[in-house]
Design a protein around this motif. Sequence first.
Motif, PDB file in Angstrom:
ATOM      1  N   LYS A 173       0.826  -1.208   0.000  1.00  0.00           N
ATOM      2  CA  LYS A 173       0.000   0.000   0.000  1.00  0.00           C
ATOM      3  C   LYS A 173       0.861   1.260   0.000  1.00  0.00           C
ATOM      4  O   LYS A 173       0.421   2.318  -0.472  1.00  0.00           O
ATOM      5  CB  LYS A 173      -0.950  -0.004   1.196  1.00  0.00           C
ATOM      6  N   GLN A 176       1.473   1.890  -3.566  1.00  0.00           N
ATOM      7  CA  GLN A 176       0.259   2.396  -4.202  1.00  0.00           C
ATOM      8  C   GLN A 176       0.208   3.913  -4.077  1.00  0.00           C
ATOM      9  O   GLN A 176      -0.198   4.620  -5.003  1.00  0.00           O
ATOM     10  CB  GLN A 176      -0.971   1.765  -3.546  1.00  0.00           C
ATOM     11  N   PHE A 186      -1.105   1.068 -10.492  1.00  0.00           N
ATOM     12  CA  PHE A 186      -0.396   0.101  -9.663  1.00  0.00           C
ATOM     13  C   PHE A 186      -1.248  -1.155  -9.592  1.00  0.00           C
ATOM     14  O   PHE A 186      -2.480  -1.071  -9.527  1.00  0.00           O
ATOM     15  CB  PHE A 186      -0.162   0.663  -8.253  1.00  0.00           C
ATOM     16  N   ASP A 188      -3.668  -4.019  -8.815  1.00  0.00           N
ATOM     17  CA  ASP A 188      -4.656  -4.303  -7.778  1.00  0.00           C
ATOM     18  C   ASP A 188      -4.570  -5.791  -7.445  1.00  0.00           C
ATOM     19  O   ASP A 188      -4.312  -6.614  -8.313  1.00  0.00           O
ATOM     20  CB  ASP A 188      -6.064  -3.951  -8.261  1.00  0.00           C
TER      21      ASP A 188
END
Length: 304
Positions: A173, A176, A186, A188
């Motif tokens: 994250k 991200q 980015f 998923d």
Amino acid sequence: MSSQYWKYPRSNLALAQQWLRRVGAPLPFILEEVNKRMVARAQIMRPVEGGVVHQGWLHPATLSEVKSLFVGRPFTVFAPRAIELPVASVDRAAASFLAKLWPGRSAAPKASHATALVVNGPLPLVDASQAMVWSPLWLHCVEDPGQQLAEWLRVLKPEGGVFFSCFGPDTAKELQGVALSLGEDFPDFADMHDIGDLMGKQGFSDPVMEMEKLTLTYTTPEKLLADWRALVGNPLQQRQKGLCAPVRYSEALIYLEGLRNPDTGRIPLTLELVYGHAWKVKRMAKTDIATVKVSDIKGRKGSK
């Protein structure tokens, strides 16, 4: 399923090219750790007799522990390129044992190779011929995970099983945020419940999903980015070469520096690991016999 399973579609070609760059590099710590955790979890699994298929994020250094789970079973490895595989310790032990039983027999086990296979391509195996599929950190990279699962199901024997790992939605994250700040996409990653549902749709029985989170910490943002590139990289169809440009790379480093923990002085990288296994159910043979409840049978007219 189609490649549109992903919000940001993958490229199987990019996946294969990036794997080719990594397979000769040192074993990434996380890939080694994930394989160890899969081996520990798989101790309770008892598939039917038969061969084992390895189709996942292959690094030759991880195979020894995996093969130790399936001693005596045919073990077939598929990869984007046919590479030579190191002889596992379990194979050396078996060869040595046979040499003692039959003096004069060579104790040197034969080298093996991975079979080259296009990513998401059909497995060159007959239907219902394998007992187990083993796949570390693979489903989140392929264009069509539904097709991959369907192909695994096809080659499994009734009561055979699949055991895999992949990344969940909280993975990286921190990166991200970097991608968002640079205006780039980015990858998923699917929630474990969505993967379980996909397995059910493909025909697997009672998928069991498990999730755990790990947080790696780094002294420098350069090392964090290098580790991510060594493990996953960017398999997107619409990937950009933004971080290859010096200015963009510098912007990414600045963003990651902003995530440094003031107490520990280190930069975090979150990994959400999803483990899943399921079985191929044994279908009951169809018969021409109809079953009718007694309560549904009505007497003939005039009967007393």
